[in-house]
Design a protein around this motif. Structure first.
Motif, PDB file in Angstrom:
ATOM      1  N   GLU B  31      26.959  45.198 -81.645  1.00  0.00           N
ATOM      2  CA  GLU B  31      28.022  46.022 -81.060  1.00  0.00           C
ATOM      3  C   GLU B  31      29.335  45.262 -81.015  1.00  0.00           C
ATOM      4  O   GLU B  31      29.400  44.146 -80.491  1.00  0.00           O
ATOM      5  CB  GLU B  31      27.607  46.439 -79.636  1.00  0.00           C
ATOM      6  CG  GLU B  31      28.539  47.400 -78.944  1.00  0.00           C
ATOM      7  CD  GLU B  31      28.334  48.853 -79.350  1.00  0.00           C
ATOM      8  OE1 GLU B  31      27.482  49.128 -80.210  1.00  0.00           O
ATOM      9  OE2 GLU B  31      29.025  49.714 -78.795  1.00  0.00           O
ATOM     10  N   PHE B  32      30.401  45.882 -81.538  1.00  0.00           N
ATOM     11  CA  PHE B  32      31.746  45.340 -81.385  1.00  0.00           C
ATOM     12  C   PHE B  32      32.279  45.725 -80.016  1.00  0.00           C
ATOM     13  O   PHE B  32      31.914  46.775 -79.467  1.00  0.00           O
ATOM     14  CB  PHE B  32      32.685  45.936 -82.440  1.00  0.00           C
ATOM     15  CG  PHE B  32      32.584  45.293 -83.793  1.00  0.00           C
ATOM     16  CD1 PHE B  32      31.864  45.908 -84.810  1.00  0.00           C
ATOM     17  CD2 PHE B  32      33.220  44.092 -84.068  1.00  0.00           C
ATOM     18  CE1 PHE B  32      31.767  45.329 -86.061  1.00  0.00           C
ATOM     19  CE2 PHE B  32      33.133  43.510 -85.323  1.00  0.00           C
ATOM     20  CZ  PHE B  32      32.405  44.128 -86.315  1.00  0.00           C
ATOM     21  N   ASN B  33      33.187  44.922 -79.484  1.00  0.00           N
ATOM     22  CA  ASN B  33      33.809  45.382 -78.236  1.00  0.00           C
ATOM     23  C   ASN B  33      34.971  46.320 -78.585  1.00  0.00           C
ATOM     24  O   ASN B  33      35.220  46.616 -79.750  1.00  0.00           O
ATOM     25  CB  ASN B  33      34.236  44.207 -77.357  1.00  0.00           C
ATOM     26  CG  ASN B  33      35.486  43.508 -77.861  1.00  0.00           C
ATOM     27  OD1 ASN B  33      35.820  43.593 -79.037  1.00  0.00           O
ATOM     28  ND2 ASN B  33      36.168  42.804 -76.976  1.00  0.00           N
ATOM     29  N   GLY B  36      37.462  44.899 -81.008  1.00  0.00           N
ATOM     30  CA  GLY B  36      36.925  44.315 -82.222  1.00  0.00           C
ATOM     31  C   GLY B  36      37.027  42.808 -82.247  1.00  0.00           C
ATOM     32  O   GLY B  36      36.608  42.170 -83.212  1.00  0.00           O
ATOM     33  N   GLU B  37      37.544  42.249 -81.182  1.00  0.00           N
ATOM     34  CA  GLU B  37      37.688  40.795 -81.158  1.00  0.00           C
ATOM     35  C   GLU B  37      36.327  40.117 -81.009  1.00  0.00           C
ATOM     36  O   GLU B  37      36.097  39.017 -81.517  1.00  0.00           O
ATOM     37  CB  GLU B  37      38.590  40.398 -79.993  1.00  0.00           C
ATOM     38  CG  GLU B  37      38.837  38.912 -79.885  1.00  0.00           C
ATOM     39  CD  GLU B  37      39.265  38.495 -78.491  1.00  0.00           C
ATOM     40  OE1 GLU B  37      39.520  39.396 -77.655  1.00  0.00           O
ATOM     41  OE2 GLU B  37      39.342  37.288 -78.246  1.00  0.00           O
ATOM     42  N   LEU B  39      31.979  40.400 -81.112  1.00  0.00           N
ATOM     43  CA  LEU B  39      30.825  41.092 -81.681  1.00  0.00           C
ATOM     44  C   LEU B  39      29.588  40.522 -81.003  1.00  0.00           C
ATOM     45  O   LEU B  39      29.374  39.310 -81.015  1.00  0.00           O
ATOM     46  CB  LEU B  39      30.755  40.834 -83.190  1.00  0.00           C
ATOM     47  CG  LEU B  39      29.536  41.358 -83.933  1.00  0.00           C
ATOM     48  CD1 LEU B  39      29.506  42.869 -83.925  1.00  0.00           C
ATOM     49  CD2 LEU B  39      29.539  40.845 -85.370  1.00  0.00           C
ATOM     50  N   GLN B  52      33.204  35.588 -81.837  1.00  0.00           N
ATOM     51  CA  GLN B  52      34.617  35.902 -81.602  1.00  0.00           C
ATOM     52  C   GLN B  52      35.383  35.736 -82.892  1.00  0.00           C
ATOM     53  O   GLN B  52      35.162  34.777 -83.658  1.00  0.00           O
ATOM     54  CB  GLN B  52      35.186  34.990 -80.530  1.00  0.00           C
ATOM     55  CG  GLN B  52      36.609  35.357 -80.121  1.00  0.00           C
ATOM     56  CD  GLN B  52      37.210  34.317 -79.196  1.00  0.00           C
ATOM     57  OE1 GLN B  52      37.053  33.128 -79.410  1.00  0.00           O
ATOM     58  NE2 GLN B  52      37.886  34.773 -78.162  1.00  0.00           N
ATOM     59  N   ARG B  53      36.297  36.627 -83.114  1.00  0.00           N
ATOM     60  CA  ARG B  53      37.099  36.545 -84.325  1.00  0.00           C
ATOM     61  C   ARG B  53      38.186  35.517 -84.112  1.00  0.00           C
ATOM     62  O   ARG B  53      38.918  35.572 -83.125  1.00  0.00           O
ATOM     63  CB  ARG B  53      37.717  37.897 -84.603  1.00  0.00           C
ATOM     64  CG  ARG B  53      38.257  38.022 -85.997  1.00  0.00           C
ATOM     65  CD  ARG B  53      38.771  39.406 -86.237  1.00  0.00           C
ATOM     66  NE  ARG B  53      39.122  39.568 -87.638  1.00  0.00           N
ATOM     67  CZ  ARG B  53      39.858  40.558 -88.095  1.00  0.00           C
ATOM     68  NH1 ARG B  53      40.315  41.459 -87.260  1.00  0.00           N
ATOM     69  NH2 ARG B  53      40.124  40.654 -89.367  1.00  0.00           N
ATOM     70  N   TYR B  67      34.448  35.397 -87.978  1.00  0.00           N
ATOM     71  CA  TYR B  67      33.743  35.470 -86.704  1.00  0.00           C
ATOM     72  C   TYR B  67      32.920  34.210 -86.502  1.00  0.00           C
ATOM     73  O   TYR B  67      32.123  33.828 -87.352  1.00  0.00           O
ATOM     74  CB  TYR B  67      32.849  36.712 -86.667  1.00  0.00           C
ATOM     75  CG  TYR B  67      33.616  37.982 -86.394  1.00  0.00           C
ATOM     76  CD1 TYR B  67      34.228  38.680 -87.423  1.00  0.00           C
ATOM     77  CD2 TYR B  67      33.741  38.485 -85.102  1.00  0.00           C
ATOM     78  CE1 TYR B  67      34.953  39.835 -87.172  1.00  0.00           C
ATOM     79  CE2 TYR B  67      34.458  39.646 -84.840  1.00  0.00           C
ATOM     80  CZ  TYR B  67      35.066  40.307 -85.871  1.00  0.00           C
ATOM     81  OH  TYR B  67      35.770  41.455 -85.623  1.00  0.00           O
ATOM     82  N   HIS B 421      33.890  47.852 -86.928  1.00  0.00           N
ATOM     83  CA  HIS B 421      35.041  47.446 -86.127  1.00  0.00           C
ATOM     84  C   HIS B 421      35.831  48.685 -85.713  1.00  0.00           C
ATOM     85  O   HIS B 421      36.011  49.598 -86.510  1.00  0.00           O
ATOM     86  CB  HIS B 421      35.913  46.517 -86.974  1.00  0.00           C
ATOM     87  CG  HIS B 421      36.997  45.828 -86.217  1.00  0.00           C
ATOM     88  ND1 HIS B 421      38.125  46.467 -85.778  1.00  0.00           N
ATOM     89  CD2 HIS B 421      37.123  44.536 -85.843  1.00  0.00           C
ATOM     90  CE1 HIS B 421      38.899  45.601 -85.152  1.00  0.00           C
ATOM     91  NE2 HIS B 421      38.318  44.413 -85.184  1.00  0.00           N
ATOM     92  N   ALA B 428      29.443  45.010 -89.437  1.00  0.00           N
ATOM     93  CA  ALA B 428      28.381  44.050 -89.155  1.00  0.00           C
ATOM     94  C   ALA B 428      27.056  44.734 -89.431  1.00  0.00           C
ATOM     95  O   ALA B 428      26.811  45.842 -88.959  1.00  0.00           O
ATOM     96  CB  ALA B 428      28.443  43.605 -87.691  1.00  0.00           C
ATOM     97  N   ILE B 437      28.415  40.038 -92.087  1.00  0.00           N
ATOM     98  CA  ILE B 437      29.701  40.638 -91.723  1.00  0.00           C
ATOM     99  C   ILE B 437      30.502  40.812 -92.999  1.00  0.00           C
ATOM    100  O   ILE B 437      30.752  39.857 -93.734  1.00  0.00           O
ATOM    101  CB  ILE B 437      30.461  39.765 -90.713  1.00  0.00           C
ATOM    102  CG1 ILE B 437      29.616  39.630 -89.442  1.00  0.00           C
ATOM    103  CG2 ILE B 437      31.809  40.379 -90.378  1.00  0.00           C
ATOM    104  CD1 ILE B 437      30.256  38.843 -88.347  1.00  0.00           C
TER     105      ILE B 437
END
Lengths: 285, 443
Positions: B31-33, B36-37, B39, B52-53, B67, B421, B428, B437
């Protein structure tokens, strides 16, 4: 406690170049097709000769409308699915993580098949004496006094519910556990056994429901070690009525012998009565 | 589909020796937040790994936001139900992020029985120079203290810590399959096979039952709830899907117990496709609102369907994911693959759908151009920054080069969980215990 370890039905995984693939189930169609269109049914010997549809597989849907050219007669297809259903339901209960979703889907499929079989028994007329080469469909479970189902009776597929299905399931377990060589369906006693295990299938999913140890257990497990060989209908069938078996039945496909007369069934019924009587005594104690 | 895909793999088996795959590493949710920063992935061993991106840097423009692992924690442990003598799996069934309201990140993770709210926060400063304690933390002898000093915050190496803030337990008799955060950001719902409960994020000792489909007599049970989700904008609306292929939309304003649906989405069965397995393959494994809230997407075993909220009688669009399996249903029933639960996702603009299949294939459907593509997530077939090649399954007749025949598909390699995203074309894909990814290629 007498819990016997039943191995779940497993499909053989063929290994082609080390990759596990889906084995060819008897009802499935070989993917290599020569013609895309469906060959019209007209007694084409090539298509019906091999059960496994090797080589000249033609894509066909499993439809309610009967296609005599299909390699397996519909009742045998249905019996295969029925057996798979029962095996899976059994293994479901033995799992560490029983899934209610899965059990419900299996139960619905099972119910649908049994409903269909029951309706066939109701609607179809008794057939003329059939040759020994044709396999007989089983007598529907809940109507032991009906004649065998003829093969060309088109089965209506309905999804009607049957409230007594868990009862049937418990008895199916009993039959499968018996492990007789010739698979037979012992006629059931619908009336007496209703109260035996009310929540046998779905009750076990609730966390705080287990107030009674006995009602939670599938009762059949306790009595596995009872010798039921004297009730094998293969023996009974030899004694009481001629066994009609289909020729060319695969080892994997369990054949069904049919009861052809009421007298034989009475014999079966009285024997079952004795067995149940014994079980009732044991349970009460 | 016009866009090519640039591939970049992140293998999360850094947790273990990656030469052998252990079952605990199987990814069970992705799951992305909301930006999208971040995952998040959950696995069968009860662990959550958050990626984290990284910020795009001017020095290396071609490395657009990779990521990297941000935090790892054990969310759930195996439990034992003593009454039933059954083990409760620690496998993470779902993760849902909460919208970010301060510097910390919050997510909900759930196994079969318990939902937990986790706070993930960063610490990059440390107080130093205590007056009464020495550097190791021991209390100093008061007679030696002659001066007063105030601790100062000094920078330290970044530490990301995850702490459980709420534990929502003992509300579900059956296995939880979904959680969904409401757009009011105050409540969320948890769904099991027969019931849906509404929680306040702050209150753990009470939840409200809003849907209950358990029959009085369990013998009459024929249908279970398979998934549920809140509407993205309307905080009173939610949907839930069933094992019989129907979706119900409910409005919480109508009554406290939403057993009566406001809308019922159901497609009549196609009689020509009837088989023993019709009901099993019609069971919906996932339901997702579009970002706009106007459409619903459902996934059953063979298809993905898009529904218009305003039309209950039939879906707007139906996409075949792997119709070549229709003739193999009995084998798939034998080996239990027919019970696999695939998820489905929308892209950020609701124009593309994505879902998984077997053999590590996943499929994308463009709703506008009506084109679809099959891609593969595997180590052998993709190198970093290589373009993913579209794959094709040949159904019959001659097999062209690069095509794969249905009988050669590997049914143990299934892609059940994917994520897109929210804003960009980054996806992902979870393939058993590997996470892939992929990013859209930009010239």
């Amino acid at each position: 406690m007498g819990q016997r370890d039943i191995t779940a039905f497993e499909a053989s995984m063929k290994r082609k170049n080390g990759i596990p693939t889906v084995s060819m189930c008897r009802l499935d169609v070989e993917s290599a097709v020569v013609k895309k269109e469906v060959v019209p049914c007209g007694g084409d010997g090539v298509l019906s000769s091999s059960r496994y549809m090797l080589g000249r597989g033609v894509k066909r849907k499993l439809s309610a409308c009967e296609d005599p050219a299909q390699d397996l007669p519909y009742p045998q297809q249905r019996q295969l699915v029925l057996e798979l259903c029962l095996d899976k339901l059994q293994s479901c209960q033995r799992r560490a993580e029983p899934s209610l979703h899965r059990s419900v889907l299996l139960a619905n499929t099972l119910r649908q098949i049994q409903q269909e079989m029951r309706q066939e028994g109701e609607t179809c007329l008794p057939p003329a004496p059939l040759g020994p080469s044709l396999p007989h469909a089983s007598t529907p479970r809940h109507f032991p006094d009906l004649p065998p189902v003829p093969l060309d009776c088109p089965p209506p597929l309905t999804g009607a519910l049957s409230p007594s299905f868990p009862l049937t399931t418990a008895e199916d377990d009993e039959v499968l556990l018996g492990g007789t060589e010739s698979e037979t369906l012992l006629p059931s006693l619908a009336g007496e056994d209703d109260t035996r295990s009310p929540d046998s299938l779905f009750g076990s999913f609730e966390i705080t429901n287990s107030t009674s140890y006995l009602t939670d257990l599938p009762l059949d497990d306790i009595f596995e070690d009872i010798d039921t060989s004297m009730y094998d209908s293969s023996d009974i069938s030899v004694l009481a009525f001629p066994a009609q078996r289909s020729s060319g039945v695969d080892d994997g496909l369990k054949s069904l012998s049919s009861c052809t007369s009421n007298n034989s069934l009475q014999l079966c019924l009285s024997d079952i009565n004795d067995l149940d009587h014994i079980m009732e005594i044991l349970v009460r104690s | 589909m016009d866009e090519e895909i640039d591939t970049r793999k992140i293998n999360n088996s850094f947790l273990r020796d990656h030469n052998y795959a252990t079952e605990a590493d199987i990814i069970s949710t992705v799951e992305f937040n909301s930006t999208g920063e971040l995952l998040a992935t959950g696995d069968k061993g009860g662990r959550v790994v958050v990626f984290q991106r990284e910020q795009e840097s001017k020095n290396q423009p071609h490395r657009r936001g990779e990521y990297n692992v941000y935090s790892t924690f054990q969310s759930h442990e195996p439990e034992f139900d003593y009454l039933k003598s059954l083990e409760i799996e620690e496998k993470i069934n779902k993760i849902r992020w909460l919208p970010q309201q301060n510097a910390a990140y919050f997510l909900l993770s759930t196994n079969d029985k318990t939902v937990k709210l986790w706070k993930i926060s960063e610490r990059d400063k440390r107080p130093e120079g205590y007056n009464l304690k020495d550097e190791e933390g021991r209390i100093r002898d008061p007679t030696t203290i002659t001066a007063l000093r105030v601790p100062v915050l000094r920078p330290m190496d970044l530490m990301v810590e995850a702490t459980p803030r709420r534990i929502f337990s003992n509300a579900h008799t059956y296995h939880i399959n979904s959680i969904s955060v409401n757009s009011d950001y105050e409540t969320y719902m948890s769904t099991d096979d027969l019931r849906i409960n509404l929680w306040n994020l702050e209150i753990t000792n009470r939840s409200f039952n809003i849907v209950d489909i358990k029959p009085a007599n369990m013998e009459e049970l024929t249908e279970v709830i398979t998934a549920a989700e809140f509407h993205p904008n309307q905080c009173n609306t939610f949907v839930y899907s069933s094992s019989k292929g129907s979706i119900r939309l409910c409005d919480m304003r109508t009554s406290a117990l939403c057993d009566n649906h406001s809308k019922l989405f159901e497609e009549p069965e196609d009689p020509s496709n009837r088989s023993f397995f019709s009901e099993i393959i019609s069971s919906i494994s996932d339901v997702k609102f579009s970002h706009s809230g106007r459409y619903l997407m459902t996934r059953d075993y063979l298809t993905v369907k898009v529904w218009d909220i305003n039309m209950e009688s039939k879906p707007l669009e139906t996409y075949q994911v792997h119709d070549y399996l229709r003739s193999k249903l009995c084998s798939l029933y034998e080996n239990d693959c027919i019970f696999d639960k695939f998820e489905c996702v929308w892209n950020g603009t609701d124009s593309v759908l994505m879902t998984g299949s077997y053999n590590n294939f996943f499929r994308m459907f463009d709703r506008n151009t009506k084109r679809d593509v099959t891609l593969e997530a595997s180590r052998e077939n993709s190198k970093p920054r290589a373009i993913l090649k579209p794959r094709k399954v040949c159904v019959g007749g001659k097999r062209r080069k690069d095509e794969i025949s249905v009988d050669s598909l590997d049914f143990s390699k299934k892609i059940l969980h994917t994520a897109w995203h929210p804003n960009e074309n980054i996806i992902a894909v979870a393939a058993t215990n590997n996470l892939y990814i992929f990013q859209d290629k930009v010239n």
